[in-house]
Design a protein around this motif. Structure first.
Motif, PDB file in Angstrom:
ATOM      1  N   LEU A 108      55.645  51.545  -2.975  1.00 41.90           N
ATOM      2  CA  LEU A 108      56.693  50.601  -3.356  1.00 41.90           C
ATOM      3  C   LEU A 108      57.470  50.156  -2.116  1.00 41.90           C
ATOM      4  CD1 LEU A 108      58.409  49.083  -5.443  1.00 41.90           C
ATOM      5  CD2 LEU A 108      59.803  51.176  -5.653  1.00 41.90           C
ATOM      6  N   GLY A 109      57.827  51.090  -1.246  1.00 45.94           N
ATOM      7  CA  GLY A 109      58.544  50.747  -0.012  1.00 45.94           C
ATOM      8  C   GLY A 109      57.730  49.821   0.876  1.00 45.94           C
ATOM      9  N   ASN A 110      56.434  50.109   1.026  1.00 52.59           N
ATOM     10  CA  ASN A 110      55.557  49.244   1.823  1.00 52.59           C
ATOM     11  C   ASN A 110      55.501  47.845   1.224  1.00 52.59           C
ATOM     12  OD1 ASN A 110      53.423  50.302   4.053  1.00 52.59           O
ATOM     13  ND2 ASN A 110      54.208  52.012   2.867  1.00 52.59           N
ATOM     14  N   LEU A 111      55.254  47.780  -0.064  1.00 53.35           N
ATOM     15  CA  LEU A 111      55.141  46.482  -0.737  1.00 53.35           C
ATOM     16  C   LEU A 111      56.441  45.698  -0.634  1.00 53.35           C
ATOM     17  CD1 LEU A 111      53.457  44.564  -2.469  1.00 53.35           C
ATOM     18  CD2 LEU A 111      54.308  45.776  -4.478  1.00 53.35           C
ATOM     19  N   LEU A 145      52.157  52.045  18.985  1.00 59.05           N
ATOM     20  CA  LEU A 145      51.538  51.261  20.061  1.00 59.05           C
ATOM     21  C   LEU A 145      50.919  49.990  19.486  1.00 59.05           C
ATOM     22  CD1 LEU A 145      50.651  50.936  23.028  1.00 59.05           C
ATOM     23  CD2 LEU A 145      48.602  52.267  22.438  1.00 59.05           C
ATOM     24  N   TRP A 146      50.304  50.090  18.325  1.00 58.89           N
ATOM     25  CA  TRP A 146      49.716  48.913  17.681  1.00 58.89           C
ATOM     26  C   TRP A 146      50.780  47.844  17.420  1.00 58.89           C
ATOM     27  CZ3 TRP A 146      46.026  45.801  17.180  1.00 58.89           C
ATOM     28  CH2 TRP A 146      45.927  44.905  16.121  1.00 58.89           C
ATOM     29  N   VAL A 147      51.960  48.272  17.002  1.00 67.02           N
ATOM     30  CA  VAL A 147      53.055  47.327  16.764  1.00 67.02           C
ATOM     31  C   VAL A 147      53.383  46.581  18.056  1.00 67.02           C
ATOM     32  CG1 VAL A 147      55.510  47.124  16.183  1.00 67.02           C
ATOM     33  CG2 VAL A 147      54.030  48.633  14.841  1.00 67.02           C
ATOM     34  N   TRP A 148      53.433  47.312  19.164  1.00 64.91           N
ATOM     35  CA  TRP A 148      53.788  46.701  20.441  1.00 64.91           C
ATOM     36  C   TRP A 148      52.648  45.859  21.015  1.00 64.91           C
ATOM     37  CZ3 TRP A 148      52.278  46.618  25.548  1.00 64.91           C
ATOM     38  CH2 TRP A 148      53.198  46.065  26.433  1.00 64.91           C
ATOM     39  N   ILE A 149      51.428  46.340  20.907  1.00 60.53           N
ATOM     40  CA  ILE A 149      50.302  45.660  21.564  1.00 60.53           C
ATOM     41  C   ILE A 149      49.773  44.475  20.753  1.00 60.53           C
ATOM     42  CG2 ILE A 149      48.342  46.995  20.666  1.00 60.53           C
ATOM     43  CD1 ILE A 149      47.314  47.107  23.567  1.00 60.53           C
ATOM     44  N   ALA A 179      50.013  65.215  14.379  1.00 63.10           N
ATOM     45  CA  ALA A 179      50.288  63.907  13.754  1.00 63.10           C
ATOM     46  C   ALA A 179      51.019  62.989  14.720  1.00 63.10           C
ATOM     47  CB  ALA A 179      51.108  64.099  12.482  1.00 63.10           C
ATOM     48  N   LEU A 180      51.597  63.573  15.750  1.00 62.69           N
ATOM     49  CA  LEU A 180      52.279  62.760  16.754  1.00 62.69           C
ATOM     50  C   LEU A 180      51.316  61.746  17.387  1.00 62.69           C
ATOM     51  CD1 LEU A 180      54.993  62.321  18.045  1.00 62.69           C
ATOM     52  CD2 LEU A 180      54.425  64.030  19.758  1.00 62.69           C
ATOM     53  N   VAL A 181      50.042  62.108  17.505  1.00 61.41           N
ATOM     54  CA  VAL A 181      49.049  61.202  18.103  1.00 61.41           C
ATOM     55  C   VAL A 181      48.888  59.937  17.253  1.00 61.41           C
ATOM     56  CG1 VAL A 181      46.638  60.926  18.796  1.00 61.41           C
ATOM     57  CG2 VAL A 181      47.872  63.033  19.366  1.00 61.41           C
ATOM     58  N   PRO A 182      48.555  60.047  15.952  1.00 66.01           N
ATOM     59  CA  PRO A 182      48.458  58.796  15.172  1.00 66.01           C
ATOM     60  C   PRO A 182      49.788  58.060  15.040  1.00 66.01           C
ATOM     61  CG  PRO A 182      48.026  60.705  13.773  1.00 66.01           C
ATOM     62  CD  PRO A 182      48.121  61.204  15.173  1.00 66.01           C
ATOM     63  N   ILE A 183      50.892  58.797  15.040  1.00 70.02           N
ATOM     64  CA  ILE A 183      52.196  58.128  14.972  1.00 70.02           C
ATOM     65  C   ILE A 183      52.390  57.262  16.207  1.00 70.02           C
ATOM     66  CG2 ILE A 183      54.688  58.511  15.092  1.00 70.02           C
ATOM     67  CD1 ILE A 183      54.192  60.996  13.253  1.00 70.02           C
ATOM     68  N   PRO A 217      51.464  49.905   6.806  1.00 69.67           N
ATOM     69  CA  PRO A 217      50.546  50.892   6.217  1.00 69.67           C
ATOM     70  C   PRO A 217      49.998  51.885   7.252  1.00 69.67           C
ATOM     71  CG  PRO A 217      50.069  48.713   5.353  1.00 69.67           C
ATOM     72  CD  PRO A 217      51.070  48.529   6.461  1.00 69.67           C
ATOM     73  N   LEU A 218      49.730  51.417   8.468  1.00 71.27           N
ATOM     74  CA  LEU A 218      49.256  52.343   9.500  1.00 71.27           C
ATOM     75  C   LEU A 218      50.324  53.357   9.883  1.00 71.27           C
ATOM     76  CD1 LEU A 218      47.218  49.977  11.847  1.00 71.27           C
ATOM     77  CD2 LEU A 218      46.330  51.770  10.349  1.00 71.27           C
ATOM     78  N   ILE A 219      51.559  52.906   9.998  1.00 73.11           N
ATOM     79  CA  ILE A 219      52.671  53.819  10.287  1.00 73.11           C
ATOM     80  C   ILE A 219      52.814  54.821   9.136  1.00 73.11           C
ATOM     81  CG2 ILE A 219      55.186  53.957  10.514  1.00 73.11           C
ATOM     82  CD1 ILE A 219      54.981  51.260  12.095  1.00 73.11           C
ATOM     83  N   SER A 220      52.685  54.340   7.909  1.00 71.73           N
ATOM     84  CA  SER A 220      52.773  55.227   6.740  1.00 71.73           C
ATOM     85  C   SER A 220      51.703  56.309   6.796  1.00 71.73           C
ATOM     86  CB  SER A 220      52.593  54.421   5.443  1.00 71.73           C
ATOM     87  OG  SER A 220      53.593  53.460   5.304  1.00 71.73           O
ATOM     88  N   LEU A 221      50.479  55.887   7.030  1.00 75.40           N
ATOM     89  CA  LEU A 221      49.376  56.845   7.101  1.00 75.40           C
ATOM     90  C   LEU A 221      49.565  57.829   8.256  1.00 75.40           C
ATOM     91  CD1 LEU A 221      46.683  57.699   5.893  1.00 75.40           C
ATOM     92  CD2 LEU A 221      45.566  56.043   7.406  1.00 75.40           C
ATOM     93  N   ALA A 222      50.037  57.335   9.377  1.00 81.10           N
ATOM     94  CA  ALA A 222      50.256  58.194  10.536  1.00 81.10           C
ATOM     95  C   ALA A 222      51.300  59.266  10.241  1.00 81.10           C
ATOM     96  CB  ALA A 222      50.680  57.351  11.742  1.00 81.10           C
ATOM     97  N   PHE A 223      52.416  58.878   9.621  1.00 80.62           N
ATOM     98  CA  PHE A 223      53.442  59.871   9.291  1.00 80.62           C
ATOM     99  C   PHE A 223      52.976  60.811   8.182  1.00 80.62           C
ATOM    100  CE2 PHE A 223      56.302  57.314  11.816  1.00 80.62           C
ATOM    101  CZ  PHE A 223      57.200  58.240  12.316  1.00 80.62           C
ATOM    102  N   TRP A 224      52.207  60.272   7.245  1.00 80.18           N
ATOM    103  CA  TRP A 224      51.687  61.113   6.162  1.00 80.18           C
ATOM    104  C   TRP A 224      50.729  62.160   6.725  1.00 80.18           C
ATOM    105  CZ3 TRP A 224      52.625  59.770   0.825  1.00 80.18           C
ATOM    106  CH2 TRP A 224      52.075  60.660  -0.084  1.00 80.18           C
TER     107      TRP A 224
END
Length: 166
Positions: free
Chosen positions: A133-136, A60-64, A51-55, A35-42
């Motif tokens: 739907l994709g997220n779920l 980074l959240w995924v890695w950390i 938007a590159l910053v939130p992306i 969901p965070l990746i979705s919001l970042a790209f949106w």
């Protein structure tokens, strides 16, 4: 190609990060990644090139995430056992695991992966229903995969015990 082994290498997971990832806070908060990746790209709609910053922050959240929480005091829970099972699954080329687990894991991975085009299409078109739907889809099959990892661990813990606090 083994996508799980590839992602483990990409994530630079070592023994210490795996121990920390066995923390239930790490496992459950990891479900926030998509969901965070979705919001970042949106956010490209509102922020444009910024938007590159939130992306980057969401990636980074995924890695950390597996590194940010401490080693858990207790591991007698679903989340920790799922992490132990995933480690066993990752070593399936050197340690034999039951065929019924292999089949189920491959099916669950394929089903999860099948949701990725839906997820990407929803992001590309900014179609909220398709994106949700994709997220779920991806997250439901990922959760089912983790549950299967618990089952694998419980079946295999006699042959490959992990330290389990009580």
């Amino acid at each position: 190609m083994d996508i799980i082994k590839w992602s483990e290498k990409l994530m630079s997971m070592d023994d210490k990060s795996w121990q920390r990832h066995a923390n239930p806070w790490s496992v459950y908060s990891r479900f926030s990644a998509l969901p965070l990746i979705s919001l970042a790209f949106w956010s490209r709609e509102w922020l444009g090139a910024y938007a590159l910053v939130p992306i980057l922050l969401s990636l980074l959240w995924v890695w950390i995430n597996p590194r940010v929480f401490g080693v858990p005091e207790r591991t007698d829970n679903w989340a920790s056992r799922g992490t132990f099972g995933e480690r066993i699954y990752l070593n399936r080329h050197t340690e034999s695991i039951p065929a019924h687990h292999l089949r189920a894991c491959r099916v669950l991975q394929a089903l999860s992966l099948a949701g990725v085009p839906v997820f990407i299409y929803g992001l590309y078109t900014l179609d909220l229903a398709t994106l949700l739907l994709g997220n779920l889809w991806v997250m439901a099959f990922k959760a089912w995969f983790v549950d299967r990892m618990v089952w694998l661990y419980m079946d295999m813990k006699e042959a490959r015990p992990e330290p389990e606090a009580q």
